[in-house]
Design an enzyme around this catalytic site. Structure first.
Site, PDB file in Angstrom:
ATOM      1  N   HIS A 378       0.793  -1.235   0.000  1.00 11.91           N
ATOM      2  CA  HIS A 378       0.000   0.000   0.000  1.00 11.91           C
ATOM      3  C   HIS A 378       0.819   1.276   0.000  1.00 11.91           C
ATOM      4  O   HIS A 378       0.254   2.363   0.035  1.00 11.91           O
ATOM      5  CB  HIS A 378      -0.927   0.031   1.223  1.00 11.91           C
ATOM      6  CG  HIS A 378      -2.137  -0.835   1.076  1.00 11.91           C
ATOM      7  ND1 HIS A 378      -3.286  -0.428   0.435  1.00 11.91           N
ATOM      8  CD2 HIS A 378      -2.385  -2.097   1.482  1.00 11.91           C
ATOM      9  CE1 HIS A 378      -4.182  -1.407   0.464  1.00 11.91           C
ATOM     10  NE2 HIS A 378      -3.659  -2.429   1.094  1.00 11.91           N
ATOM     11  N   LYS A 569      -8.678  14.182   3.916  1.00 11.19           N
ATOM     12  CA  LYS A 569      -7.848  12.979   3.977  1.00 11.19           C
ATOM     13  C   LYS A 569      -6.933  13.149   5.181  1.00 11.19           C
ATOM     14  O   LYS A 569      -6.922  14.219   5.790  1.00 11.19           O
ATOM     15  CB  LYS A 569      -7.015  12.822   2.697  1.00 11.19           C
ATOM     16  CG  LYS A 569      -6.279  14.117   2.256  1.00 11.19           C
ATOM     17  CD  LYS A 569      -5.598  13.960   0.911  1.00 11.19           C
ATOM     18  CE  LYS A 569      -6.553  14.021  -0.259  1.00 11.19           C
ATOM     19  NZ  LYS A 569      -6.614  12.813  -1.063  1.00 11.19           N
ATOM     20  N   THR A 677      -8.563   6.628  -2.653  1.00 13.04           N
ATOM     21  CA  THR A 677      -9.922   6.176  -2.980  1.00 13.04           C
ATOM     22  C   THR A 677     -10.907   7.321  -2.786  1.00 13.04           C
ATOM     23  O   THR A 677     -11.980   7.322  -3.388  1.00 13.04           O
ATOM     24  CB  THR A 677     -10.341   4.970  -2.113  1.00 13.04           C
ATOM     25  OG1 THR A 677     -10.007   5.246  -0.761  1.00 13.04           O
ATOM     26  CG2 THR A 677      -9.649   3.698  -2.565  1.00 13.04           C
TER      27      THR A 677
END
Length: 842
Positions: A378, A569, A677
């Site tokens: 990731h 975020k 995302t």
């Protein structure tokens, strides 16, 4: 200003598709009253809102349970291959509404609560978020569970039932303050404890080599108690399971070590064992090498593997005589997906079980492990890659250290045969990093012990192959794959934006929620005036609704006709909230300089949590709030520019803010954001993206057409070239007057008059050691923002661009991602077939 319609009112007026049947509503009311009766304590005759919420949740849960049992029976009958998704994070958010959407119960529940004189939205607001994740990685896991159930895969999510999830963020005098997230204090109606499947997990102790094989002895035992949460697929009657483990001390914990006098202390010490599942580590993209964290990682892996092998051996439902004893077929029946390196210990733990307990040879065991496990990477940020000190392992997991050494010995033997005499390559590829402190490189362990390694966006997967793991790619290129992330359109469109979901369904039917590629059909409507009007109207309603929410909860009034420019975020240097701040200051200075010019009004909202120990991130939050204090109180600027920090950003707030966004900020330095995302959620909900060519932005531009995004800044190869040449921030500062002015204002205390030197550390970082090159992209970013402002003045052209973006979203469904994992990594075939509902004859 007209009060916007609530989602409930909107649902009342939109199509009768799936509308409540009368008998369904009557049943729901009966069940609701029954649950309410049992919820109320005998001596309390007055129900609270929370009592009503629990009654509704339990009523909805009743519809899950029959399907849940039937699904599990179906799996035992068919004996399919099962996939186990191992993750230290599952960022689920709220469950009630999502369950109603997936079971097609929303309208019936709405009608039933309405008839009972209750407001369903109010009841939904009582539910606590299950915040068992930090951000992208944990939310991705939640979307994947939804898709795996929707695609009929026999899938299980395994993780930890943290008593305290991601902290609640409060902003006090502009600073972040953390508060514990006691999400379980009122109980959780969605989980079911399963004490009959409790499993022992061992720590510490020592290794004995006996004639009968290797033994791990004198260990301390902690029990893992499973809690199961149902995960419903979308309208297919399939309900999968997320099983989260909670740590419990065994009854004799420490008691045997104490004389009678130490009894009280012995009982109190049980907490030490139970601390393992107490709290989620609040770091995103940052590795913290604490013993408790390593305990968590082993705890989830050890409990889960016992469960997997138990289920594999007893594959027939309720049957005790049919037991698989031959473990060589494990890879045909079991796929284990490691969500990042956090569950990497699954590899040595499975080896330990197969070799020490099941008595397989090393070669047989290793073949099984590699064919069973797969690893998702990731991040490429070096500070995020897990490297555990060998000493810590020696103490906590001595047997696993031996196994890792043996894996490494054989691995290096293989490499030295391929590259004789290349000592440097052996050093680079070793699982053990020599140096001051010997460390185990968990990513290397995952690569060597897996049959597939994937990145999460095309550009990220290429970076992995070309740089971070190049040596491993050279040895085994077939092992490396890409699986671009996705989001579930159920939660991130149908549930959070019913107005837009409906406008789309009116044009192309509603099957697109199961097959997001159908959104391409919207290209036929790009020039359809009625559709353009409908899309713009939904956006305006969402903005008014969010403005009302801000006024109620933040006591700020904003102009709903301004552009909602949003960056939400985790706060991190690489995500470059600082670049956004420089744009705010530049805009502010321009308005002050020419107050009579026709400016495009903007409300700039930034939200996100900073890891509690991350000083720079906390300073960034303080800077944003300080900008707001100056900008929002400047009468010359008025409501042409407002700056708001969105406190306590979490799944539930995302569901409100994303449908209201006009502009989505995705501005990380190229090559640093693995995928993202949030970028996909904004795109699907009709916001336009301003972003760099990083992560999934690259593929979004490809799908929607690059001309339909606002792309700016360096590409990956530009960043690499700048690194080679040497990045000199001061040269940009000296060359660009508006940048110099903004930096001088921050460092001179213009935005912090009471503490002029407050931001000196931030400025020093930007000027002298900024790894993420904020200044290098400043000029292009400002120019690109000017284009955004210009287009926003032409609502029709803006909305046409929005439609192109929505039409290009098909690829970014987590259903597509999971289909690819299933076929290309797990060797499973997804299915859209429905199974019979509990009340249907089978």
């Amino acid at each position: 200003m007209a009060k916007p319609l609530t989602d409930q009112e909107k649902r009342k007026q939109i199509s009768v598709r799936g509308l409540a049947g009368v008998e369904n509503v009557a049943d729901l009311k009966t069940n609701f009253n029954r649950h309410l009766h049992f919820t109320l304590v005998k001596d309390r005759n007055v129900a609270t809102k929370r009592d009503y919420y629990f009654a509704l949740a339990n009523t909805v849960r009743d519809h899950l349970v029959g399907r849940w049992i039937r699904t599990q029976q179906h799996y035992y009958e068919k004996d399919p291959k099962r996939v186990y998704y191992l993750s230290l994070e599952f960022y689920m958010g709220r469950t009630l509404q999502n369950t109603m959407v997936n079971l097609a119960l929303e309208n019936a529940c709405d009608e039933a609560t309405y008839q009972l004189g209750l407001d369903m939205e109010e009841l939904q607001d009582i539910e606590e978020d299950a915040g068992l994740g930090n951000g992208g990685l944990g939310r991705l896991a939640a979307c994947f569970l939804d898709s795996m159930a929707t695609l009929g895969l026999a899938a299980y999510g395994y993780g930890i039932r943290y008593e305290f999830g991601i902290f609640n963020q409060r902003i006090v005098n502009g600073w972040q303050v953390e508060e514990a997230d006691d999400w379980l204090r009122y109980g959780n109606p969605w989980e079911k404890a399963r004490p009959e499947y409790m499993r022992p997990v061992h720590f510490y102790g020592r290794v004995e080599h006996t004639a009968d094989g290797v033994k791990w002895v004198d260990t301390q035992v902690v029990l893992a108690l499973p809690y199961d949460t149902p995960v419903p697929g979308y309208r297919n009657n399939i309900v999968n399971t997320m099983r989260l483990w909670s740590a419990k001390a065994p009854c004799d914990f420490n008691l045997k070590d104490f004389n009678v006098g130490g009894y009280i202390q012995a009982v109190l010490d049980r907490n030490l064992a139970e601390n393992i599942s107490r709290v989620l580590y609040p770091n995103d993209n940052f590795f913290e090498g604490k013993e408790l964290r390593l305990k968590q990682e082993y705890f989830v892996v050890a409990a889960t593997l016992q469960d997997i092998i138990r289920r594999f051996k007893a594959s027939k439902f309720g049957s005790t005589e049919f037991v698989r004893l031959d473990l060589s077929s494990l890879p045909e029946k079991v796929a284990i997906q490691l969500n990042d390196t956090h569950p990497a210990l699954a590899i040595p733990e499975l080896m330990r079980i197969l070799v020490d307990i099941e008595k397989l040879t090393w070669e047989q065991a290793w073949d099984i492990v590699v064919r069973t496990c797969a690893y998702t990477n990731h991040t490429v940020l070096p500070e995020a890659l897990e490297r555990w000190p060998v000493d810590l392992f020696q103490n906590l997991l001595p047997r696993h250290l031996d196994i890792i050494y043996e894996i490494n010995r054989r691995h290096l033997e293989h490499i030295s045969k391929l590259y004789p005499g290349d000592v440097d390559r052996l050093r680079r590829m070793s699982l053990i990093e020599e140096g001051g402190i010997k460390k185990i490189n968990m990513a290397h362990l995952c690569i060597v012990g897996s049959h597939a390694v994937n990145g999460v966006a095309r550009i990220h997967s290429e970076i992995i192959k070309n740089t971070v793991f190049k040596d491993f790619y050279d040895v085994d290129p077939k092992k490396f794959q890409n699986k671009t992330n996705g989001i579930t359109p159920r939660r991130w469109l149908a549930m959070c934006n019913p107005g837009l979901a409906e406008v789309i369904a009116e044009r192309i039917g509603e099957d697109y929620l199961r097959d997001l590629d159908q959104l391409k059909k919207l290209l036929d409507f790009v020039n359809d005036d009625a559709f353009i009007r409908d899309v713009a109207k939904v956006k305006q309603e969402n903005k008014m609704k969010f403005a009302a929410h801000l006024e109620e909860h933040y006591k700020v009034k904003i102009n709903p006709n301004s552009m909602f420019d949003i960056q939400v975020k985790r706060i991190h240097e690489y995500k470059r909230q600082l670049l956004n701040c420089l744009h705010i200051i530049t805009l502010y200075n321009r308005i002050k300089k020419e107050p009579n010019k026709s400016w495009t009004p903007r409300t700039i909202m930034i939200g996100g949590k900073a890891a509690p120990g991350y000083h720079t991130a906390k300073m960034i939050i303080k800077l944003i709030t300080s900008l707001g204090d100056i900008v929002n109180n400047d009468t010359v600027v008025g409501d042409r520019l407002k700056v708001i920090f969105l406190e306590n950003y979490r799944v539930t707030l995302a569901e409100k803010v994303i449908p209201a966004a006009d502009l989505s900020e995705q501005i990380s330095t190229a090559g640093t954001e693995a995928s993202g995302t949030g970028n996909m959620k904004f795109m699907l909900n009709g916001a336009l993206t301003i972003g760099t060519m990083d992560g999934a932005n690259v593929e979004m531009a490809e799908e929607a057409g690059e001309e339909n995004l606002f792309i700016f800044g360096m590409r990956v190869h530009d960043v690499e070239a700048l690194d080679k040449k040497g990045y000199d921030a001061v040269s940009y500062y000296n060359r660009i007057p508006e940048l110099k002015q903004a930096i001088d204002q921050i460092s001179g205390g213009f935005f912090s008059p009471a503490q002029p030197g407050l931001f000196k550390d931030l400025i020093s970082m930007l000027m002298h050691h900024d790894r993420f090159k904020v200044f290098a992209d400043y000029e292009d970013y400002i120019k690109c923002q000017d284009k955004v402002s210009a287009l926003y003045k032409n609502p029709k052209e803006w909305t046409k661009m929005v439609i192109h973006n929505i039409a290009g979203c098909g690829k970014f469904s987590s259903d597509r991602t999971i289909c690819q994992y299933a076929r290309e990594i797990w060797g499973m075939e997804p299915s859209l077939e429905k199974i019979a509902a509990p009340d249907d004859p089978r």
